[in-house]
Design an enzyme around this catalytic site. Structure first.
Site, PDB file in Angstrom:
ATOM      1  N   LEU A   1       0.872  -1.177   0.000  1.00  0.00           N
ATOM      2  CA  LEU A   1       0.000   0.000   0.000  1.00  0.00           C
ATOM      3  C   LEU A   1       0.905   1.222   0.000  1.00  0.00           C
ATOM      4  O   LEU A   1       1.776   1.352   0.864  1.00  0.00           O
ATOM      5  CB  LEU A   1      -0.925   0.007   1.213  1.00  0.00           C
ATOM      6  CG  LEU A   1      -2.022   1.081   1.246  1.00  0.00           C
ATOM      7  CD1 LEU A   1      -3.199   0.631   2.120  1.00  0.00           C
ATOM      8  CD2 LEU A   1      -1.525   2.443   1.730  1.00  0.00           C
ATOM      9  N   ILE A   2       0.679   2.108  -0.964  1.00  0.00           N
ATOM     10  CA  ILE A   2       1.517   3.293  -1.132  1.00  0.00           C
ATOM     11  C   ILE A   2       0.645   4.531  -1.024  1.00  0.00           C
ATOM     12  O   ILE A   2      -0.387   4.630  -1.697  1.00  0.00           O
ATOM     13  CB  ILE A   2       2.229   3.286  -2.503  1.00  0.00           C
ATOM     14  CG1 ILE A   2       2.994   1.970  -2.706  1.00  0.00           C
ATOM     15  CG2 ILE A   2       3.175   4.478  -2.632  1.00  0.00           C
ATOM     16  CD1 ILE A   2       3.402   1.711  -4.145  1.00  0.00           C
TER      17      ILE A   2
ATOM     18  N   SER B   1      -0.640  10.181  -6.615  1.00  0.00           N
ATOM     19  CA  SER B   1      -1.190  10.957  -7.735  1.00  0.00           C
ATOM     20  C   SER B   1      -0.110  11.458  -8.686  1.00  0.00           C
ATOM     21  O   SER B   1      -0.397  11.752  -9.857  1.00  0.00           O
ATOM     22  CB  SER B   1      -2.011  12.148  -7.210  1.00  0.00           C
ATOM     23  OG  SER B   1      -1.190  13.015  -6.445  1.00  0.00           O
ATOM     24  N   SER B   2       1.133  11.561  -8.208  1.00  0.00           N
ATOM     25  CA  SER B   2       2.226  12.047  -9.066  1.00  0.00           C
ATOM     26  C   SER B   2       3.559  11.691  -8.417  1.00  0.00           C
ATOM     27  O   SER B   2       3.613  11.141  -7.309  1.00  0.00           O
ATOM     28  CB  SER B   2       2.131  13.573  -9.254  1.00  0.00           C
ATOM     29  OG  SER B   2       2.299  14.243  -8.015  1.00  0.00           O
ATOM     30  N   GLY B   3       4.640  12.018  -9.127  1.00  0.00           N
ATOM     31  CA  GLY B   3       5.988  11.952  -8.555  1.00  0.00           C
ATOM     32  C   GLY B   3       6.399  10.612  -8.011  1.00  0.00           C
ATOM     33  O   GLY B   3       6.202   9.558  -8.629  1.00  0.00           O
TER      34      GLY B   3
ATOM     35  N   GLY C   1       5.396   8.684  -5.483  1.00  0.00           N
ATOM     36  CA  GLY C   1       4.398   7.666  -5.195  1.00  0.00           C
ATOM     37  C   GLY C   1       3.895   6.984  -6.445  1.00  0.00           C
ATOM     38  O   GLY C   1       3.748   5.753  -6.487  1.00  0.00           O
TER      39      GLY C   1
ATOM     40  N   SER D   1      13.521  12.845   3.443  1.00  0.00           N
ATOM     41  CA  SER D   1      14.241  13.759   2.552  1.00  0.00           C
ATOM     42  C   SER D   1      15.676  13.891   3.026  1.00  0.00           C
ATOM     43  O   SER D   1      15.979  13.707   4.214  1.00  0.00           O
ATOM     44  CB  SER D   1      13.569  15.135   2.576  1.00  0.00           C
ATOM     45  OG  SER D   1      14.374  16.108   1.938  1.00  0.00           O
TER      46      SER D   1
ATOM     47  N   TYR E   1       9.532  22.524   6.770  1.00  0.00           N
ATOM     48  CA  TYR E   1       9.535  21.248   6.055  1.00  0.00           C
ATOM     49  C   TYR E   1      10.584  20.305   6.648  1.00  0.00           C
ATOM     50  O   TYR E   1      10.309  19.127   6.907  1.00  0.00           O
ATOM     51  CB  TYR E   1       9.821  21.501   4.576  1.00  0.00           C
ATOM     52  CG  TYR E   1       9.987  20.256   3.744  1.00  0.00           C
ATOM     53  CD1 TYR E   1       8.887  19.532   3.320  1.00  0.00           C
ATOM     54  CD2 TYR E   1      11.258  19.802   3.372  1.00  0.00           C
ATOM     55  CE1 TYR E   1       9.038  18.386   2.547  1.00  0.00           C
ATOM     56  CE2 TYR E   1      11.420  18.666   2.598  1.00  0.00           C
ATOM     57  CZ  TYR E   1      10.298  17.968   2.186  1.00  0.00           C
ATOM     58  OH  TYR E   1      10.457  16.830   1.433  1.00  0.00           O
TER      59      TYR E   1
END
Length: 247
Positions: A5-6, A10-12, A14, A127, A140
């Site tokens: 499960l990720i 929706s983009s990038g 993932g 990150s 962040y």
């Protein structure tokens, strides 16, 4: 056949991670706030589910619909550039709600099945700002650094139950939607006094030749999922790998 499960597909990172695991023959549950048909191949091994990691009811519904999983990839996250002095605390809380508390909430939702089964793996995507300080991303960085400490501690308490915990640390990814997705949130966060400094920082980022791609992150997550050693940190991307060697 294993199931992953990720979050944040929706983009990038993932989206590419979902594609990669599917290509490797896994069952993939790709989640996003608003499922988008057509971004992933139609397959009996691929399921799209709505999920907002900041909403407990959404988490409960997604985990119930997913059924048993072998790996949770906590990828959903928000980006933020700006001078901390100009960043409203409401915005800071928004970043923490997704990047920190959302990851924790997802972990808490799946750990009971991992513990009961005495197997399972949690992969948290953070990150490289946690490896080397960077200006204009203080809030962040704080949200991601909190997850690093959380993950390191959690790995120790879950080891007796044979549940693994790992960190994937992407570098700078200029080709992702990190900035575009947060454009509205970042409005007004570079006051005039900070403008010359910010311009120099952005120019430096624009000149970087060693950067991170979505494929780099997908491969690092895959490597973490397959690695049976006790390795905890997995830098993703050429710049991330170089930074990790110097820390």
């Amino acid at each position: 056949m294993k199931t992953v499960l990720i979050t944040g597909c929706s983009s990038g990172y993932g989206l590419e991670t979902a594609r990669h695991f599917h290509a490797q023959g896994w069952n993939v549950i790709a989640t996003m706030r608003t499922p988008q048909e057509g971004i992933l191949p139609r397959s009996e091994r691929l399921c799209l589910l709505p999920l907002d990691v900041t909403q407990p009811d959404s988490i409960a519904a997604a985990v119930k619909a997913a059924g048993p999983i072998d790996v949770l990839v906590n990828n959903a996250g928000l980006g933020l550039f700006g001078a901390f002095e100009a960043t409203p605390m409401a915005t800071v809380r928004e970043i923490f709600d997704t990047n920190t508390f959302g990851m924790m909430a997802m972990a808490q939702a799946v750990l009971p099945q991992f513990r009961a089964r005495k197997s399972g793996l949690l992969i948290n995507v953070t990150s490289t700002v946690t490896l080397a300080p960077m200006p204009l991303v203080a809030a962040y960085t704080a949200s991601k650094t909190a997850i690093e400490g959380f993950t390191e501690s959690l790995a120790l308490e879950l080891a007796p139950f044979n549940v693994g915990v790992k960190l994937v640390e992407p570098g700078y990814g200029p080709n992702t939607r990190f900035t575009a997705n947060g454009a509205e949130r970042m409005q007004g966060l570079i006051p005039e006094a900070y403008a010359p400094f910010a311009q120099a920082i952005f120019a430096g980022l624009g000149n970087m030749t060693a950067v991170t791609t979505a494929e780099d992150v997908a491969e690092a997550v895959w490597r973490a999922a397959k690695d049976a050693t006790g390795q905890l940190h997995y830098p993703a991307g050429a710049d991330a790998i170089a930074l990790s060697r110097n820390t």
